[in-house]
Design a protein around this motif. Structure first.
Motif, PDB file in Angstrom:
ATOM      1  N   UNK A   1       0.850  -1.195   0.000  1.00 50.07           N
ATOM      2  CA  UNK A   1       0.000   0.000   0.000  1.00 50.07           C
ATOM      3  C   UNK A   1       0.886   1.245   0.000  1.00 50.07           C
ATOM      4  N   UNK A   2       0.976   1.915  -1.163  1.00 50.83           N
ATOM      5  CA  UNK A   2       1.868   3.072  -1.270  1.00 50.83           C
ATOM      6  C   UNK A   2       1.127   4.380  -1.527  1.00 50.83           C
ATOM      7  N   UNK A   3      -0.174   4.313  -1.878  1.00 50.58           N
ATOM      8  CA  UNK A   3      -0.887   5.532  -2.245  1.00 50.58           C
ATOM      9  C   UNK A   3      -2.398   5.323  -2.079  1.00 50.58           C
ATOM     10  N   UNK A   4      -3.123   6.422  -1.896  1.00 50.05           N
ATOM     11  CA  UNK A   4      -4.591   6.334  -1.806  1.00 50.05           C
ATOM     12  C   UNK A   4      -5.216   5.807  -3.094  1.00 50.05           C
ATOM     13  N   UNK A   5      -4.483   5.887  -4.194  1.00 49.30           N
ATOM     14  CA  UNK A   5      -5.011   5.427  -5.483  1.00 49.30           C
ATOM     15  C   UNK A   5      -4.813   3.919  -5.696  1.00 49.30           C
ATOM     16  N   UNK A   6      -4.178   3.236  -4.739  1.00 47.12           N
ATOM     17  CA  UNK A   6      -3.952   1.794  -4.899  1.00 47.12           C
ATOM     18  C   UNK A   6      -5.232   0.998  -5.162  1.00 47.12           C
ATOM     19  N   UNK A   7      -6.321   1.210  -4.386  1.00 53.09           N
ATOM     20  CA  UNK A   7      -7.520   0.386  -4.648  1.00 53.09           C
ATOM     21  C   UNK A   7      -8.057   0.518  -6.068  1.00 53.09           C
ATOM     22  N   UNK A   8      -8.243   1.757  -6.606  1.00 54.34           N
ATOM     23  CA  UNK A   8      -8.731   1.798  -7.991  1.00 54.34           C
ATOM     24  C   UNK A   8      -7.742   1.216  -8.997  1.00 54.34           C
ATOM     25  N   UNK A   9      -6.435   1.393  -8.760  1.00 59.50           N
ATOM     26  CA  UNK A   9      -5.440   0.853  -9.694  1.00 59.50           C
ATOM     27  C   UNK A   9      -5.485  -0.671  -9.693  1.00 59.50           C
ATOM     28  N   UNK A  10      -5.583  -1.282  -8.511  1.00 55.37           N
ATOM     29  CA  UNK A  10      -5.702  -2.745  -8.445  1.00 55.37           C
ATOM     30  C   UNK A  10      -7.039  -3.177  -9.052  1.00 55.37           C
ATOM     31  N   UNK A  11      -8.084  -2.420  -8.760  1.00 57.25           N
ATOM     32  CA  UNK A  11      -9.410  -2.753  -9.295  1.00 57.25           C
ATOM     33  C   UNK A  11      -9.451  -2.800 -10.811  1.00 57.25           C
TER      34      UNK A  11
END
Length: 193
Positions: free
Chosen positions: A41-51
């Motif tokens: 987990x490196x950024x708040x954008x991780x969930x959408x990027x993984x999604x």
């Protein structure tokens, strides 16, 4: 109303060109059955990027505080996120995650429990091992390799699934399994940095 397919399309059209996202190892992802997707987990954008990079729909555990933010509390449930109380035993989140895994879904989580301030992989929490052992699912390690800078390559790397049956059979501890998961993520980070 589920907004996941629309959200995935919308975020993909913006993020893929903006962050030059390269997905590695997508073929490793099990096409069916319960999967616990564990990533750094490196950024708040991780969930959408993984999604958007995952070949299957992901149900993310998200910190409870996000569900109190006016716009997010409406959107998050519609993109398959569910709340988890951090730093304590959250029976409702446990039940939700285990039910999803046992029903053959993909549950996404960040074993570190919080974003890394340095970009280095932190210590994994025992919750990851707990879900891996109890969820009747294999674990998919994933590494996000930044930085999140426009027009700089961002990589999402999927490793090989970690079969949990041997750990369940010998009654391994949640801590031991978390360590196995974190070592796999660390190996992906090292291999692709």
């Amino acid at each position: 109303m589920n907004l996941y397919p629309f959200g995935k399309f919308l975020v993909s059209t913006i993020f893929y060109p903006l962050y030059r996202i390269k997905v590695i190892g997508k073929e490793n992802f099990p096409p069916e059955g319960g999967v616990l997707l564990c990533t750094n987990h490196i950024d708040n954008l991780d969930p959408p990027v993984v999604g958007i990079s995952c070949p299957r729909t992901v149900h993310f555990m998200a910190k409870e505080e996000l569900f109190k933010v006016p716009i997010l509390k409406t959107i998050l449930p519609k993109v398959n996120a569910f709340p988890v109380k951090r730093g304590m035993s959250d029976r409702e989140a446990f039940r939700t995650a285990l039910k999803l895994l046992r029903s053959g879904n993909v549950v996404g989580m960040f074993p570190e429990g919080t974003r890394s301030k340095t970009g280095e992989l932190g210590k994994g929490l025992a919750g990851a091992g707990f879900f891996a052992l109890k969820g009747d699912a294999d674990v998919m390690p994933c590494a996000i390799i930044g930085p999140y800078k426009p027009f700089r390559a961002l990589r999402v790397v999927y490793g090989k699934p970690i079969a949990m049956a041997p750990y369940r059979e010998r009654k391994a501890s949640a801590e031991e399994v978390t360590e196995v998961i974190m070592n796999e993520i660390r190996a992906l980070l090292e291999q692709h940095k």
